[in-house]
Design an enzyme around this catalytic site. Sequence first.
Site, PDB file in Angstrom:
ATOM      1  N   GLU A  16      15.964   4.647  20.430  1.00  0.00           N
ATOM      2  CA  GLU A  16      16.660   5.842  19.934  1.00  0.00           C
ATOM      3  C   GLU A  16      15.971   7.037  20.560  1.00  0.00           C
ATOM      4  O   GLU A  16      14.816   7.331  20.235  1.00  0.00           O
ATOM      5  CB  GLU A  16      16.559   5.931  18.405  1.00  0.00           C
ATOM      6  N   LYS A  68       2.756   1.580  15.098  1.00  0.00           N
ATOM      7  CA  LYS A  68       1.995   2.662  15.723  1.00  0.00           C
ATOM      8  C   LYS A  68       2.705   3.995  15.508  1.00  0.00           C
ATOM      9  O   LYS A  68       3.704   4.296  16.153  1.00  0.00           O
ATOM     10  CB  LYS A  68       1.808   2.442  17.216  1.00  0.00           C
ATOM     11  N   GLY A 107      11.136   6.193  26.513  1.00  0.00           N
ATOM     12  CA  GLY A 107      12.054   5.084  26.254  1.00  0.00           C
ATOM     13  C   GLY A 107      12.341   4.287  27.523  1.00  0.00           C
ATOM     14  O   GLY A 107      12.365   3.049  27.507  1.00  0.00           O
ATOM     15  N   CYS A 132      15.938  15.132  16.669  1.00  0.00           N
ATOM     16  CA  CYS A 132      16.725  14.498  17.724  1.00  0.00           C
ATOM     17  C   CYS A 132      18.187  14.921  17.597  1.00  0.00           C
ATOM     18  O   CYS A 132      18.920  14.942  18.570  1.00  0.00           O
ATOM     19  CB  CYS A 132      16.593  12.991  17.642  1.00  0.00           C
ATOM     20  N   GLY A 155      11.908   7.996  20.117  1.00  0.00           N
ATOM     21  CA  GLY A 155      11.102   9.010  20.794  1.00  0.00           C
ATOM     22  C   GLY A 155      11.869   9.589  21.964  1.00  0.00           C
ATOM     23  O   GLY A 155      13.102   9.595  21.963  1.00  0.00           O
ATOM     24  N   SER A 156      11.144  10.047  22.961  1.00  0.00           N
ATOM     25  CA  SER A 156      11.776  10.747  24.075  1.00  0.00           C
ATOM     26  C   SER A 156      12.421   9.771  25.055  1.00  0.00           C
ATOM     27  O   SER A 156      12.027   8.604  25.150  1.00  0.00           O
ATOM     28  CB  SER A 156      10.727  11.584  24.808  1.00  0.00           C
ATOM     29  N   GLU A 207      16.951  18.501  26.940  1.00  0.00           N
ATOM     30  CA  GLU A 207      16.444  18.617  25.575  1.00  0.00           C
ATOM     31  C   GLU A 207      15.200  19.513  25.575  1.00  0.00           C
ATOM     32  O   GLU A 207      14.264  19.291  26.327  1.00  0.00           O
ATOM     33  CB  GLU A 207      16.077  17.232  25.034  1.00  0.00           C
TER      34      GLU A 207
END
Length: 495
Positions: free
Chosen positions: A250, A175, A233, A284, A228-229, A385
Amino acid sequence: MPQKFQNFINGQWVDAKSGKTSANRNPANWDDIVGLFPKSGKEDIDEAVKAARATYEKWRLMPAPARGDILRKIGDLLVKNKEDIAHEMTREMGKVLDETRGDVQEGIDTAYYAATEGRRLFGHTVPSELPNKFAMAIRVPIGVAGIITPWNFPMAIPTWGIFPAILSGNTVVFKPASDTPKTATTLVQIMMEAGIPEGVVNLVHGAGGEVGNAIVTHPDVDMILFTGSSEIGKQISRDASATLKRVSLELGGKNAQIVMDDADLELALDGVLWGAFGTTGQRCTATSRLILHENVYEKFMEMLVERTKRLKLGDGLHPTIDVGPCINEAQRRIVQSYVEIGKNEGAQLVCGGAIANQGDLAKGWFYEPTIFGNVKPTMRIAQEEIFGPVLSVIRTTSFEEAIGILNGTIYGLSSSLYTRDVNRAFAAIRDIQAGITYINVPTIGAEAHLPFGGVKQTGNGHREGGWAVYDFFTEWKSVYIDYSGRLQRAQIDNY
Ligand code: NAD
Ligand code: MN
């Protein structure tokens, strides 16, 4: 009419069962619709998982070197199509052509690495404690892998997941991020052209909350590789626990570059500009903090602001452009809100700090490269972030303090130190809490054959890239073969 795209399930291109689509736009010109992509749901994931599960029983039996041969062909086709894919990717997500070429190259490197891994996938043989007995541990595939990816590396990150997953003998439900479905579609087309059998890789487009969640909670999916974020996560970690899936996360970062007073300042300047504003700060591993020694603070800030003001914003397809747009309106709003937060916290706005919408920029999600000076390490703009072209500069009085500031966030992905002092460089390698440390290199620039990932809340301890990702995609099986012809009891007969 914009072109309509489909999901790819069990070797067939099919619409979402809902029949619905959503438009994917060019972030540098929102009138430019890249295509209409399926809005899938749980029913589509059920089909994709069924296909992946059934195909797994055949795919796992193909010798790994033969799987590797297909990966080599995928690499060859990516080489052949590199330029077209790079153009398509810039149109889809905005970063400049040099960077989208690099993104495709990372996929190529990952394909060729996977191809050769087909002839390694090393296990261990060890001596048995008993006579006439043989012991070894071999790697075996696991089953169906769900691969869920972000939009900032639309080719590289999917390949980091999919290539080692299938080389290891697993099948995949993929996806991609809904902002970059076109590059994902091209990747799947190339895999089919190279000879990946039907059902090994299944592509399902759609929203994370629906399609992503359906993968994460599906009882017949064995593992999730998510990039992703941190927020999503954590959600995935919770959702996947109900079926005890293996999960690799990650996540976010708040990466810093330290510049000491003995550093080559011109070199450090090139590094921080590339680290902070490359990919519009949407990496990232982006440099979002600069920790600057007080002895060079004024001088370096002057050099930095002068060069930042010269960066040219615009459509990444034009060769003179340095910085492309933010990915979408929501992301630009987040950037704007953090600039307000920084101002309210009392940081000093030294350049940028506004939406850019003049002339050619009128129909894109552009934001001026922005620098805050005199930032305190505890401010939100130094802790959270932002994922945009915003750099927070923190003044430091010593090397030890700089390391403490660098380590003082919940994240630990990438890190960088500019110094000419070799003793400090090695102390930094020892003391920095991060998955990646660069010396006299910016925080970005990972190579495909080394482990990639972060410590603390950047992830959950797994690594993508290199040999390390094969530990995620395989299970250890220990095997004992006794050729003594009698019952031998471990721990008992010898002691
Ligand atoms: P995101 O977390 O919003 O989305 C990532 C993917 O997850 C998308 O495909 C999305 O559709 C899907 N998703 C969303 N909700 C979900 C849910 N509930 N269940 C399952 N899947 C769901 O991230 P993004 O905005 O696409 O990417 C930016 C973020 O990714 C940043 O935080 C960045 O630091 C991080 N990132 C990390 C790395 C790394 O290797 N550490 C690399 C690139 C990006
Ligand atoms: Mn797009």
